[in-house]
Write a protein that holds these residues in place. Sequence first.
Motif, PDB file in Angstrom:
ATOM      1  N   VAL A  12       1.152  -1.571   0.018  1.00  0.00           N
ATOM      2  CA  VAL A  12      -0.121   0.116  -0.603  1.00  0.00           C
ATOM      3  C   VAL A  12       0.935   1.374  -0.439  1.00  0.00           C
ATOM      4  O   VAL A  12       2.158   1.301   0.882  1.00  0.00           O
ATOM      5  CB  VAL A  12      -0.866  -0.096   1.005  1.00  0.00           C
ATOM      6  N   VAL A  13       0.776   2.074  -1.431  1.00  0.00           N
ATOM      7  CA  VAL A  13       1.492   3.341  -1.130  1.00  0.00           C
ATOM      8  C   VAL A  13       0.799   4.781  -0.660  1.00  0.00           C
ATOM      9  O   VAL A  13      -0.653   5.138  -1.209  1.00  0.00           O
ATOM     10  CB  VAL A  13       1.647   3.752  -2.314  1.00  0.00           C
ATOM     11  N   ILE A  14       0.836   5.230   0.804  1.00  0.00           N
ATOM     12  CA  ILE A  14       0.585   6.308   1.745  1.00  0.00           C
ATOM     13  C   ILE A  14       0.924   7.245   0.257  1.00  0.00           C
ATOM     14  O   ILE A  14       2.387   7.408   0.586  1.00  0.00           O
ATOM     15  CB  ILE A  14       0.614   6.326   2.618  1.00  0.00           C
ATOM     16  N   GLY A  15       0.725   8.798   0.315  1.00  0.00           N
ATOM     17  CA  GLY A  15       0.878   9.942  -0.758  1.00  0.00           C
ATOM     18  C   GLY A  15       0.822   9.706  -1.712  1.00  0.00           C
ATOM     19  O   GLY A  15       1.946  10.233  -2.389  1.00  0.00           O
ATOM     20  N   ALA A  16       0.620   8.720  -2.191  1.00  0.00           N
ATOM     21  CA  ALA A  16       0.158   8.207  -3.656  1.00  0.00           C
ATOM     22  C   ALA A  16       0.320   9.584  -4.560  1.00  0.00           C
ATOM     23  O   ALA A  16       0.743   9.186  -5.969  1.00  0.00           O
ATOM     24  CB  ALA A  16      -0.693   7.303  -4.163  1.00  0.00           C
ATOM     25  N   GLY A  17      -0.284  10.234  -4.453  1.00  0.00           N
ATOM     26  CA  GLY A  17      -0.525  11.624  -5.358  1.00  0.00           C
ATOM     27  C   GLY A  17       0.888  12.250  -5.540  1.00  0.00           C
ATOM     28  O   GLY A  17       0.822  13.070  -6.668  1.00  0.00           O
ATOM     29  N   GLY A  18       1.086  12.884  -4.695  1.00  0.00           N
ATOM     30  CA  GLY A  18       3.105  13.504  -5.008  1.00  0.00           C
ATOM     31  C   GLY A  18       4.414  12.893  -6.131  1.00  0.00           C
ATOM     32  O   GLY A  18       3.915  11.353  -6.930  1.00  0.00           O
ATOM     33  N   GLN A  19       5.111  13.217  -6.252  1.00  0.00           N
ATOM     34  CA  GLN A  19       5.609  13.021  -6.733  1.00  0.00           C
ATOM     35  C   GLN A  19       6.733  11.646  -6.512  1.00  0.00           C
ATOM     36  O   GLN A  19       6.593  10.300  -7.592  1.00  0.00           O
ATOM     37  CB  GLN A  19       6.819  13.866  -6.818  1.00  0.00           C
ATOM     38  N   LEU A  20       7.064  11.606  -5.394  1.00  0.00           N
ATOM     39  CA  LEU A  20       7.888   9.961  -5.316  1.00  0.00           C
ATOM     40  C   LEU A  20       6.408   8.786  -5.578  1.00  0.00           C
ATOM     41  O   LEU A  20       6.282   7.345  -6.251  1.00  0.00           O
ATOM     42  CB  LEU A  20       8.385   9.208  -3.965  1.00  0.00           C
ATOM     43  N   GLY A  21       5.245   8.879  -5.052  1.00  0.00           N
ATOM     44  CA  GLY A  21       4.027   8.589  -5.479  1.00  0.00           C
ATOM     45  C   GLY A  21       3.677   7.333  -6.778  1.00  0.00           C
ATOM     46  O   GLY A  21       3.632   6.766  -7.197  1.00  0.00           O
ATOM     47  N   LEU A  31      14.367   5.297   4.351  1.00  0.00           N
ATOM     48  CA  LEU A  31      15.876   5.853   3.869  1.00  0.00           C
ATOM     49  C   LEU A  31      15.709   7.402   3.302  1.00  0.00           C
ATOM     50  O   LEU A  31      14.885   7.834   2.420  1.00  0.00           O
ATOM     51  CB  LEU A  31      14.314   5.019   2.171  1.00  0.00           C
ATOM     52  N   ARG A  32      16.477   7.828   3.096  1.00  0.00           N
ATOM     53  CA  ARG A  32      17.158   8.937   3.725  1.00  0.00           C
ATOM     54  C   ARG A  32      17.740   9.426   2.083  1.00  0.00           C
ATOM     55  O   ARG A  32      18.780   8.657   2.140  1.00  0.00           O
ATOM     56  CB  ARG A  32      18.506   9.436   4.575  1.00  0.00           C
ATOM     57  N   THR A  33      16.729  10.548   1.406  1.00  0.00           N
ATOM     58  CA  THR A  33      17.090  10.552   0.126  1.00  0.00           C
ATOM     59  C   THR A  33      18.215  12.292  -0.423  1.00  0.00           C
ATOM     60  O   THR A  33      17.469  13.062   0.714  1.00  0.00           O
ATOM     61  CB  THR A  33      16.189  10.264  -0.785  1.00  0.00           C
ATOM     62  N   SER A  34      17.953  12.509  -1.447  1.00  0.00           N
ATOM     63  CA  SER A  34      17.835  13.990  -1.269  1.00  0.00           C
ATOM     64  C   SER A  34      17.684  14.696  -2.632  1.00  0.00           C
ATOM     65  O   SER A  34      17.425  13.693  -3.892  1.00  0.00           O
ATOM     66  CB  SER A  34      20.457  14.987  -1.268  1.00  0.00           C
ATOM     67  N   TRP A  35      18.075  15.779  -2.860  1.00  0.00           N
ATOM     68  CA  TRP A  35      17.395  16.890  -4.200  1.00  0.00           C
ATOM     69  C   TRP A  35      16.103  15.927  -5.240  1.00  0.00           C
ATOM     70  O   TRP A  35      16.853  15.569  -6.395  1.00  0.00           O
ATOM     71  CB  TRP A  35      19.116  17.184  -4.887  1.00  0.00           C
ATOM     72  N   LEU A  36      15.530  14.868  -4.699  1.00  0.00           N
ATOM     73  CA  LEU A  36      14.211  14.890  -5.561  1.00  0.00           C
ATOM     74  C   LEU A  36      14.064  15.139  -6.717  1.00  0.00           C
ATOM     75  O   LEU A  36      13.333  16.011  -6.391  1.00  0.00           O
ATOM     76  CB  LEU A  36      13.729  14.239  -4.458  1.00  0.00           C
ATOM     77  N   TYR A  37      13.572  14.406  -8.456  1.00  0.00           N
ATOM     78  CA  TYR A  37      13.376  15.374  -9.240  1.00  0.00           C
ATOM     79  C   TYR A  37      12.656  14.045 -10.037  1.00  0.00           C
ATOM     80  O   TYR A  37      13.146  13.287  -9.915  1.00  0.00           O
ATOM     81  CB  TYR A  37      14.185  15.894  -9.507  1.00  0.00           C
ATOM     82  N   SER A  38      11.713  14.518 -10.493  1.00  0.00           N
ATOM     83  CA  SER A  38      11.212  13.296 -11.563  1.00  0.00           C
ATOM     84  C   SER A  38      10.774  14.071 -12.852  1.00  0.00           C
ATOM     85  O   SER A  38      10.427  15.723 -12.779  1.00  0.00           O
ATOM     86  CB  SER A  38      10.634  12.696 -11.496  1.00  0.00           C
ATOM     87  N   GLU A  39       9.709  14.103 -13.860  1.00  0.00           N
ATOM     88  CA  GLU A  39       8.939  14.179 -14.735  1.00  0.00           C
ATOM     89  C   GLU A  39       7.704  14.922 -14.946  1.00  0.00           C
ATOM     90  O   GLU A  39       6.621  14.967 -14.760  1.00  0.00           O
ATOM     91  CB  GLU A  39       8.958  13.187 -15.912  1.00  0.00           C
ATOM     92  N   TYR A  40       7.507  14.179 -12.927  1.00  0.00           N
ATOM     93  CA  TYR A  40       5.869  14.743 -12.512  1.00  0.00           C
ATOM     94  C   TYR A  40       6.427  15.237 -11.138  1.00  0.00           C
ATOM     95  O   TYR A  40       6.539  15.671 -10.995  1.00  0.00           O
ATOM     96  CB  TYR A  40       5.976  12.927 -11.091  1.00  0.00           C
ATOM     97  N   ALA A  41       5.333  16.294 -11.276  1.00  0.00           N
ATOM     98  CA  ALA A  41       5.075  17.091  -9.973  1.00  0.00           C
ATOM     99  C   ALA A  41       5.790  18.548 -10.566  1.00  0.00           C
ATOM    100  O   ALA A  41       6.995  18.185 -11.594  1.00  0.00           O
ATOM    101  CB  ALA A  41       5.620  16.720  -8.417  1.00  0.00           C
ATOM    102  N   ASN A  42       6.116  19.232  -8.912  1.00  0.00           N
ATOM    103  CA  ASN A  42       7.104  20.406  -9.178  1.00  0.00           C
ATOM    104  C   ASN A  42       8.842  20.280  -8.699  1.00  0.00           C
ATOM    105  O   ASN A  42       8.776  18.907  -7.050  1.00  0.00           O
ATOM    106  CB  ASN A  42       5.968  21.619  -8.395  1.00  0.00           C
ATOM    107  N   ASN A  43       9.092  20.808  -8.839  1.00  0.00           N
ATOM    108  CA  ASN A  43      10.562  20.409  -9.260  1.00  0.00           C
ATOM    109  C   ASN A  43      11.915  20.878  -9.646  1.00  0.00           C
ATOM    110  O   ASN A  43      11.521  21.981 -10.292  1.00  0.00           O
ATOM    111  CB  ASN A  43      10.781  18.396  -8.634  1.00  0.00           C
ATOM    112  N   PHE A  44      13.150  20.874  -9.046  1.00  0.00           N
ATOM    113  CA  PHE A  44      13.962  22.118  -9.263  1.00  0.00           C
ATOM    114  C   PHE A  44      14.575  21.612 -11.097  1.00  0.00           C
ATOM    115  O   PHE A  44      14.765  22.704 -11.820  1.00  0.00           O
ATOM    116  CB  PHE A  44      15.945  21.454  -9.050  1.00  0.00           C
ATOM    117  N   TYR A  92      17.215  10.825  -8.921  1.00  0.00           N
ATOM    118  CA  TYR A  92      15.922  11.173  -9.709  1.00  0.00           C
ATOM    119  C   TYR A  92      14.698   9.780  -8.737  1.00  0.00           C
ATOM    120  O   TYR A  92      15.492   8.827  -8.963  1.00  0.00           O
ATOM    121  CB  TYR A  92      16.090   9.866 -11.521  1.00  0.00           C
ATOM    122  N   ALA A  93      13.265  10.294  -8.538  1.00  0.00           N
ATOM    123  CA  ALA A  93      12.281   9.723  -7.725  1.00  0.00           C
ATOM    124  C   ALA A  93      12.003   8.320  -9.027  1.00  0.00           C
ATOM    125  O   ALA A  93      11.769   7.259  -8.206  1.00  0.00           O
ATOM    126  CB  ALA A  93      11.478  10.663  -7.875  1.00  0.00           C
TER     127      ALA A  93
END
Length: 285
Positions: free
Chosen positions: A5-14, A148-161, A187-188
């Motif tokens: 089950v994915v919580i926060g499914a609508g965000g970038q990583l989701g 999982l600690r991550t950093s500077w997340l970006y992708s083709e989804y949502a708002n990012n750098f 890269y997410a």
Amino acid sequence: MSKIVVIGAGGQLGQCLRTVAERRGISEIVFPIEQEANILNEELLNTLLEKEKPQFVINCAAYTAVDKAEDEVDLSKAVNETGAAHLARACKANGVALVHVSTDFVFEGNEVKLLKEDDVANPINVYGVTKLDGEKAVTDILEAYFILRTSWLYSEYANNFVKTMLKLGAERDELGVIADQVGTPTYAIDLANAIFDIIESESKIYGIYHYSNEGVTSWFDFAKAIFDISKTSVKVNPIPGSAYPTKARRPAFSVMDKSKIKSTFNIEIPYWRDSLVDCIKQLNK
């Protein structure tokens, strides 16, 4: 394969988890809408887990507006700490393992050295404090967790750098980008793949792990790479962080050591620039 089950499914990583699940043929995965999986409602989370009976929950729900968090302390704390505690308790009650996503911002980042999982966390902004408190909530309540600690997340989804730079690059001839904050873009989609790798490993080596792409760069060099790969002609000027004051302080150096996650789960991590090429290809589609 375990049910997830994915919580926060609508965000970038989701959204990246959804894309990667489709690519990998993972069908036993549920992406509930926020009304069914509001992290601020523990009863709702319990109902969801009782109904779906997953083996894993992936928590992508987070308050991530770093500067806004300085003003919205209560909301940031509610989502990042209280929400994490709610979810950890629901997981414990239902015998579910939790994959919880955290951040390099739990570190002060005031010395040039690779950050290990057991290094002292000393966040310098509200966002970092609330994410660290969320980690502590998870580790206090649950035994079956991967943080999982991550950093500077970006992708083709949502708002990012990356998307912001491409937009600004199309609108302007010249840009100033901070050159004295160093880290690693992630890269997410790669992070999503790593999460599924961990779940599929069926490992019980629970704990905190660092995951970002390989390599080291500054925001300035990251921006230069974005424009180089996308063939955007814009002049980029390096500026010090002091020339672009923000409400929240940022770590000056937050490059994480990934040797633990690589050796434990036999994960191969792509180099940040190679992944950036992949993302820009996806954006061009």
